[in-house]
Design a protein around this motif. Structure first.
Motif, PDB file in Angstrom:
ATOM      1  N   ALA A  82      31.553   8.794   0.226  1.00 40.88           N
ATOM      2  CA  ALA A  82      32.533   9.096   1.269  1.00 40.88           C
ATOM      3  C   ALA A  82      31.803   9.241   2.600  1.00 40.88           C
ATOM      4  O   ALA A  82      30.616   9.579   2.642  1.00 40.88           O
ATOM      5  CB  ALA A  82      33.270  10.376   0.939  1.00 40.88           C
ATOM      6  N   PHE A  83      32.530   8.984   3.684  1.00 46.90           N
ATOM      7  CA  PHE A  83      31.988   9.204   5.021  1.00 46.90           C
ATOM      8  C   PHE A  83      33.128   9.627   5.935  1.00 46.90           C
ATOM      9  O   PHE A  83      34.291   9.403   5.643  1.00 46.90           O
ATOM     10  CB  PHE A  83      31.268   7.959   5.559  1.00 46.90           C
ATOM     11  CG  PHE A  83      32.156   6.757   5.768  1.00 46.90           C
ATOM     12  CD1 PHE A  83      32.697   6.474   7.016  1.00 46.90           C
ATOM     13  CD2 PHE A  83      32.437   5.896   4.715  1.00 46.90           C
ATOM     14  CE1 PHE A  83      33.507   5.373   7.200  1.00 46.90           C
ATOM     15  CE2 PHE A  83      33.236   4.787   4.899  1.00 46.90           C
ATOM     16  CZ  PHE A  83      33.781   4.524   6.142  1.00 46.90           C
ATOM     17  N   GLU A  84      32.763  10.255   7.046  1.00 47.40           N
ATOM     18  CA  GLU A  84      33.747  10.743   8.000  1.00 47.40           C
ATOM     19  C   GLU A  84      33.460  10.099   9.353  1.00 47.40           C
ATOM     20  O   GLU A  84      32.304  10.029   9.774  1.00 47.40           O
ATOM     21  CB  GLU A  84      33.627  12.266   8.113  1.00 47.40           C
ATOM     22  CG  GLU A  84      34.797  12.932   8.748  1.00 47.40           C
ATOM     23  CD  GLU A  84      34.723  14.441   8.631  1.00 47.40           C
ATOM     24  OE1 GLU A  84      35.429  15.097   9.403  1.00 47.40           O
ATOM     25  OE2 GLU A  84      33.975  14.951   7.787  1.00 47.40           O
ATOM     26  N   THR A  85      34.503   9.606  10.014  1.00 50.52           N
ATOM     27  CA  THR A  85      34.313   8.951  11.306  1.00 50.52           C
ATOM     28  C   THR A  85      35.555   9.069  12.171  1.00 50.52           C
ATOM     29  O   THR A  85      36.652   9.311  11.661  1.00 50.52           O
ATOM     30  CB  THR A  85      33.951   7.460  11.125  1.00 50.52           C
ATOM     31  OG1 THR A  85      33.646   6.897  12.394  1.00 50.52           O
ATOM     32  CG2 THR A  85      35.076   6.676  10.495  1.00 50.52           C
ATOM     33  N   ASP A  86      35.350   8.909  13.468  1.00 49.37           N
ATOM     34  CA  ASP A  86      36.476   8.836  14.399  1.00 49.37           C
ATOM     35  C   ASP A  86      36.549   7.437  15.010  1.00 49.37           C
ATOM     36  O   ASP A  86      37.327   7.191  15.914  1.00 49.37           O
ATOM     37  CB  ASP A  86      36.379   9.907  15.472  1.00 49.37           C
ATOM     38  CG  ASP A  86      35.123   9.799  16.316  1.00 49.37           C
ATOM     39  OD1 ASP A  86      34.248   8.973  15.993  1.00 49.37           O
ATOM     40  OD2 ASP A  86      35.007  10.547  17.296  1.00 49.37           O
ATOM     41  N   LYS A  87      35.760   6.514  14.479  1.00 49.42           N
ATOM     42  CA  LYS A  87      35.756   5.123  14.948  1.00 49.42           C
ATOM     43  C   LYS A  87      36.556   4.271  13.963  1.00 49.42           C
ATOM     44  O   LYS A  87      36.000   3.704  13.033  1.00 49.42           O
ATOM     45  CB  LYS A  87      34.328   4.604  15.072  1.00 49.42           C
ATOM     46  CG  LYS A  87      33.537   5.350  16.116  1.00 49.42           C
ATOM     47  CD  LYS A  87      32.127   4.855  16.190  1.00 49.42           C
ATOM     48  CE  LYS A  87      31.354   5.680  17.197  1.00 49.42           C
ATOM     49  NZ  LYS A  87      29.942   5.332  17.220  1.00 49.42           N
ATOM     50  N   TYR A  88      37.861   4.223  14.176  1.00 53.34           N
ATOM     51  CA  TYR A  88      38.738   3.447  13.313  1.00 53.34           C
ATOM     52  C   TYR A  88      39.895   2.904  14.128  1.00 53.34           C
ATOM     53  O   TYR A  88      40.163   3.362  15.234  1.00 53.34           O
ATOM     54  CB  TYR A  88      39.260   4.312  12.153  1.00 53.34           C
ATOM     55  CG  TYR A  88      40.007   5.547  12.579  1.00 53.34           C
ATOM     56  CD1 TYR A  88      41.370   5.507  12.855  1.00 53.34           C
ATOM     57  CD2 TYR A  88      39.355   6.767  12.711  1.00 53.34           C
ATOM     58  CE1 TYR A  88      42.063   6.643  13.250  1.00 53.34           C
ATOM     59  CE2 TYR A  88      40.028   7.901  13.094  1.00 53.34           C
ATOM     60  CZ  TYR A  88      41.378   7.833  13.368  1.00 53.34           C
ATOM     61  OH  TYR A  88      42.054   8.956  13.762  1.00 53.34           O
ATOM     62  N   GLU A  89      40.563   1.920  13.557  1.00 53.51           N
ATOM     63  CA  GLU A  89      41.753   1.340  14.164  1.00 53.51           C
ATOM     64  C   GLU A  89      42.949   1.699  13.292  1.00 53.51           C
ATOM     65  O   GLU A  89      42.810   1.827  12.079  1.00 53.51           O
ATOM     66  CB  GLU A  89      41.652  -0.185  14.215  1.00 53.51           C
ATOM     67  CG  GLU A  89      40.510  -0.728  15.018  1.00 53.51           C
ATOM     68  CD  GLU A  89      40.414  -2.238  14.906  1.00 53.51           C
ATOM     69  OE1 GLU A  89      41.333  -2.870  14.345  1.00 53.51           O
ATOM     70  OE2 GLU A  89      39.412  -2.783  15.356  1.00 53.51           O
ATOM     71  N   THR A  90      44.116   1.821  13.897  1.00 53.75           N
ATOM     72  CA  THR A  90      45.318   2.021  13.109  1.00 53.75           C
ATOM     73  C   THR A  90      46.058   0.699  13.003  1.00 53.75           C
ATOM     74  O   THR A  90      46.166  -0.047  13.973  1.00 53.75           O
ATOM     75  CB  THR A  90      46.238   3.091  13.736  1.00 53.75           C
ATOM     76  OG1 THR A  90      46.514   2.745  15.077  1.00 53.75           O
ATOM     77  CG2 THR A  90      45.598   4.459  13.683  1.00 53.75           C
ATOM     78  N   VAL A  91      46.520   0.400  11.797  1.00 54.42           N
ATOM     79  CA  VAL A  91      47.198  -0.856  11.507  1.00 54.42           C
ATOM     80  C   VAL A  91      48.511  -0.536  10.795  1.00 54.42           C
ATOM     81  O   VAL A  91      48.539   0.287   9.892  1.00 54.42           O
ATOM     82  CB  VAL A  91      46.319  -1.747  10.593  1.00 54.42           C
ATOM     83  CG1 VAL A  91      47.037  -3.018  10.227  1.00 54.42           C
ATOM     84  CG2 VAL A  91      44.991  -2.047  11.258  1.00 54.42           C
TER      85      VAL A  91
END
Length: 67
Positions: free
Chosen positions: A27-36
């Protein structure tokens, strides 16, 4: 004591989300994502898509049903 006015941006920072890379089994945690938004059998749903730091593949996470 002196009052200091700090200006805030009108755009909100993205919330950190947890993702799970099945290939790396981590698992990893990030705030670099896109919403689709995708249409599913249960109606339109919103997903978050991020790139795994372990394998570089795109990892999807369900956020919820579109309102």
């Amino acid at each position: 004591m002196e009052n200091i006015n700090i200006g805030f941006s009108t755009t909100m920072a993205k919330q950190k989300l947890k993702f799970y890379d099945i290939k790396a089994k981590q698992a990893f945690e990030t705030d670099k994502y896109e919403t689709v938004e995708k249409n599913t059998a249960r109606g339109p749903m919103i997903f978050a898509v991020a790139t795994s730091p372990y394998t570089g593949i795109k990892v999807w996470r369900l956020i919820g049903k579109k309102k």
